[in-house]
Structures are given as structure tokens and as C-alpha cells.
Write a protein that holds these residues in place. Structure first.
Motif, PDB file in Angstrom:
ATOM      1  N   ASP A 248      10.555 -11.173  53.704  1.00 45.02           N
ATOM      2  CA  ASP A 248       9.892 -10.260  52.792  1.00 45.02           C
ATOM      3  C   ASP A 248       8.333  -9.782  53.343  1.00 45.02           C
ATOM      4  O   ASP A 248       7.960 -10.621  54.099  1.00 45.02           O
ATOM      5  N   GLY A 249       7.924  -8.753  52.841  1.00 47.21           N
ATOM      6  CA  GLY A 249       6.481  -8.580  53.285  1.00 47.21           C
ATOM      7  C   GLY A 249       6.172  -7.174  53.587  1.00 47.21           C
ATOM      8  O   GLY A 249       7.003  -6.840  54.870  1.00 47.21           O
ATOM      9  N   ILE A 250       5.384  -6.267  53.014  1.00 47.86           N
ATOM     10  CA  ILE A 250       4.975  -5.123  53.650  1.00 47.86           C
ATOM     11  C   ILE A 250       4.149  -5.126  54.959  1.00 47.86           C
ATOM     12  O   ILE A 250       3.657  -6.144  55.243  1.00 47.86           O
ATOM     13  N   ILE A 253      -0.116  -7.352  56.164  1.00 49.86           N
ATOM     14  CA  ILE A 253      -0.137  -8.486  54.957  1.00 49.86           C
ATOM     15  C   ILE A 253      -1.326  -9.532  55.686  1.00 49.86           C
ATOM     16  O   ILE A 253      -1.623 -10.598  54.932  1.00 49.86           O
ATOM     17  N   SER A 254      -1.681  -9.432  56.737  1.00 48.80           N
ATOM     18  CA  SER A 254      -2.784 -10.449  57.399  1.00 48.80           C
ATOM     19  C   SER A 254      -2.373 -11.932  57.233  1.00 48.80           C
ATOM     20  O   SER A 254      -1.190 -12.348  57.757  1.00 48.80           O
ATOM     21  N   LEU A 255      -3.089 -12.817  56.488  1.00 45.82           N
ATOM     22  CA  LEU A 255      -2.758 -14.218  56.313  1.00 45.82           C
ATOM     23  C   LEU A 255      -1.517 -14.200  55.264  1.00 45.82           C
ATOM     24  O   LEU A 255      -1.248 -15.211  54.740  1.00 45.82           O
ATOM     25  N   ALA A 256      -1.176 -12.944  54.557  1.00 45.76           N
ATOM     26  CA  ALA A 256      -0.315 -13.011  53.278  1.00 45.76           C
ATOM     27  C   ALA A 256      -0.736 -13.792  52.198  1.00 45.76           C
ATOM     28  O   ALA A 256       0.062 -14.203  51.294  1.00 45.76           O
ATOM     29  N   GLU A 265       1.420  -6.667  46.515  1.00 52.01           N
ATOM     30  CA  GLU A 265       2.381  -6.635  47.270  1.00 52.01           C
ATOM     31  C   GLU A 265       2.236  -7.387  48.737  1.00 52.01           C
ATOM     32  O   GLU A 265       2.913  -7.618  49.549  1.00 52.01           O
ATOM     33  N   GLN A 266       0.669  -7.595  49.044  1.00 50.62           N
ATOM     34  CA  GLN A 266       0.329  -8.402  50.348  1.00 50.62           C
ATOM     35  C   GLN A 266       0.248  -9.800  50.265  1.00 50.62           C
ATOM     36  O   GLN A 266      -0.030 -10.306  51.161  1.00 50.62           O
TER      37      GLN A 266
END
Length: 286
Positions: A248-250, A253-256, A265-266
Motif C-alpha cells: 500500500d501507499g501512493i 509518501i516520503s517517511l510515510a 493517504e500519505q
């Protein structure tokens, strides 16, 4: 105590392109100690499709690596209307700058890693593939070994100009540069165009340092195939590679985490582990 300094990249020289107005900078996030203890360095290239440099993938990531015991640096490199190979020369010079300041910044000059996100991942991987090419080190008055990264960490990188390309990144990077650039500056390349030359799954080879890669399976902006193609190319060439794909993840997201998120969503808890995995991988490199 964390010390932050900003350093201007000053000795840029032309290499078949016209330099525009941007002044690239290298910001150091270093934690100094007495007695001095040399640490591994991570030089971060944020993403931004070669049209801007994302703050979300810069300072927060640097501070996270400092927390894990690294010295960290963020490169604000040139983007459109500056074109290839401007940013690559700036990154090569930044690697040299870290090594030249190794005593001051308490860095092990033989443990300098480059970390890139999205288009910044393409930039980081480009140095990993091209560091031994004269068109990179000669304009800077450096040797190939002075600009060689000791490892590459790539976060959802732009890699391919083929079927799974992020077209905007290549459009911004190439601009109006002619395909004749390849014949003039990389005469041994079989690439028929500059776009093909910049498709890095075709450039991975024994010269590429070890690579850590992560991506998300559902990235619909820079497809996961970018990382898969690069990982397979590295494996074929015998280059050590570690690859993680999170379900998952758009994109971007950097560090999420909430800290680096512009919208919900990030925030992707399952992907937050990437940075500790990357730190462990870097610490394992000798």
C-alpha cells in the motif's frame, strides 16, 4: 548537538549545456562529538519530477538518518529549465564536497551513500551508473573515484524511459537537448537517443555500487516496474541489491508518517519501516 550548515555548490562548469540561474546548495545535518567519531554519510536528493525539489523528502529524512547515527546532507539541485547533465554534475560535486569536509563534518570518506526519491532517485541512480564516465568527472576537474558513491538508496525511483516511464520527469530532464549529445559525450554508448541513454535499467553494470530499493505496489505515478527493472538489471550484472515492495501507499509518501504527509493517504504505517531497513542495510556495507 545537531549542527546545520548550508554550502553553495560553486565550481560548476559547462558540459554541453547552458546553465540557468539556480544556485544549487548542499545543506549539512551533522551531529558532532568530542572526541571526533567518523560516521557514515547519507546525501539526499529529494524528488520533484526534475521541475522542483520536494521539501518533504529533504530535511525530515535527513533528521531521521541523523537519529539513526548517520551524518546527513540534502542537495537542492537544479531542475527545469536546467537540463541534463546539470543536476548530475551538482550531485557529483556534492559527493566530493562531503569527502573534502570529512574531518570537519566527522564523516568516513569511504562510506558516502546517495539517497534519492522519485526523480531524485533517477539522479542518485545516474551517479551510480555514470560516475566512471568522463562526461561526469572531467568537467569538475575530479577523478572518477572522488565522485563515486559507496552505495545507493532509492525510494520509489524514476528509472526507465520505456513503457513504464514517468514521462514528465524525462521531458523536464531532457528539455531541448539534442539526441546528438550521446554521440558527442558518450560515444561508446549503443543508445539511439538521449531518452534511451537515460533509461537506467540499460546502464546498470559492474561499476554500479550496491543498491537498496523500495517501492509501493500501487504507485500509479511512477510504477513499481521501475524498481523491478533496475533490480533485475543489477542482479544480472552481479551487483548486490536489496528490494522491498510494500503493498500500500501512493507515490511520494516520503517517511510515510504524519510528519511528512500533506494528506492522509500519505500516512502508510506498514511502509514506515523502510527507513530503518535502509539504515540497517547501509550499516551492513563495508
Amino acid at each position: 548537538m545537531l549542527r546545520q550548515t548550508k554550502n553553495v555548490i560553486v565550481s560548476y562548469q559547462k558540459a554541453g549545456i547552458e546553465k540557468k540561474s539556480h544556485t544549487p546548495t548542499l545543506t549539512a545535518y551533522v551531529e558532532l562529538s568530542l572526541p571526533a567519531k567518523k560516521k557514515k554519510a547519507v546525501l539526499i536528493c529529494p524528488g520533484g519530477a526534475y521541475v522542483h525539489v520536494s521539501a518533504r523528502e529533504g530535511e525530515p529524512v535527513a533528521k531521521k538518518f541523523v537519529e539513526m547515527g548517520f551524518q546527513a546532507f540534502v542537495l537542492d539541485y537544479s531542475v527545469a529549465p536546467d537540463v541534463w547533465p546539470t543536476a548530475l554534475l551538482e550531485l557529483a560535486q556534492a559527493v566530493c564536497m562531503v569527502r573534502e569536509h570529512a574531518e570537519e563534518w566527522q564523516v568516513d570518506p569511504h562510506q558516502v551513500f546517495v539517497c534519492g526519491f522519485s526523480a531524485g532517485g533517477h539522479l542518485a541512480a545516474s551517479l551510480g551508473c555514470f560516475w566512471n564516465q568522463p562526461f561526469v568527472f572531467s568537467p569538475l576537474g575530479k577523478t572518477a573515484e572522488e565522485i563515486r558513491p559507496d552505495g545507493i538508496l532509492l525510494s520509489y525511483p524514476v528509472i526507465t524511459s520505456g513503457a513504464f516511464a514517468h514521462r514528465d520527469s524525462f521531458t523536464n530532464l531532457i528539455g531541448e537537448t539534442s539526441d546528438a549529445w550521446v554521440k558527442r559525450y558518450a560515444p561508446g554508448s549503443p543508445a539511439a537517443s538521449l531518452s534511451e541513454f537515460l533509461s537506467l535499467e540499460l546502464q546498470a553494470g559492474a561499476q554500479t555500487p550496491p543498491v537498496f530499493l523500495w517501492h509501493t505496489a500501487v504507485d500509479d505515478l511512477v510504477p513499481v516496474e521501475n524498481s523491478l527493472l533496475f533490480a533485475m538489471a543489477l542482479h544480472r550484472e552481479g551487483v548486490p541489491v536489496e528490494l522491498h515492495i510494500f503493498p500500500d501507499g501512493i507515490h511520494g509518501i516520503s517517511l510515510a508518517t504524519e510528519e511528512t504527509a500533506d494528506w492522509p493517504e500519505q500516512i502508510v504505517p506498514a511502509a514506515q519501516v523502510w527507513v530503518s531497513l535502509a539504515g540497517r542495510w547501509a550499516n551492513d556495507q563495508k
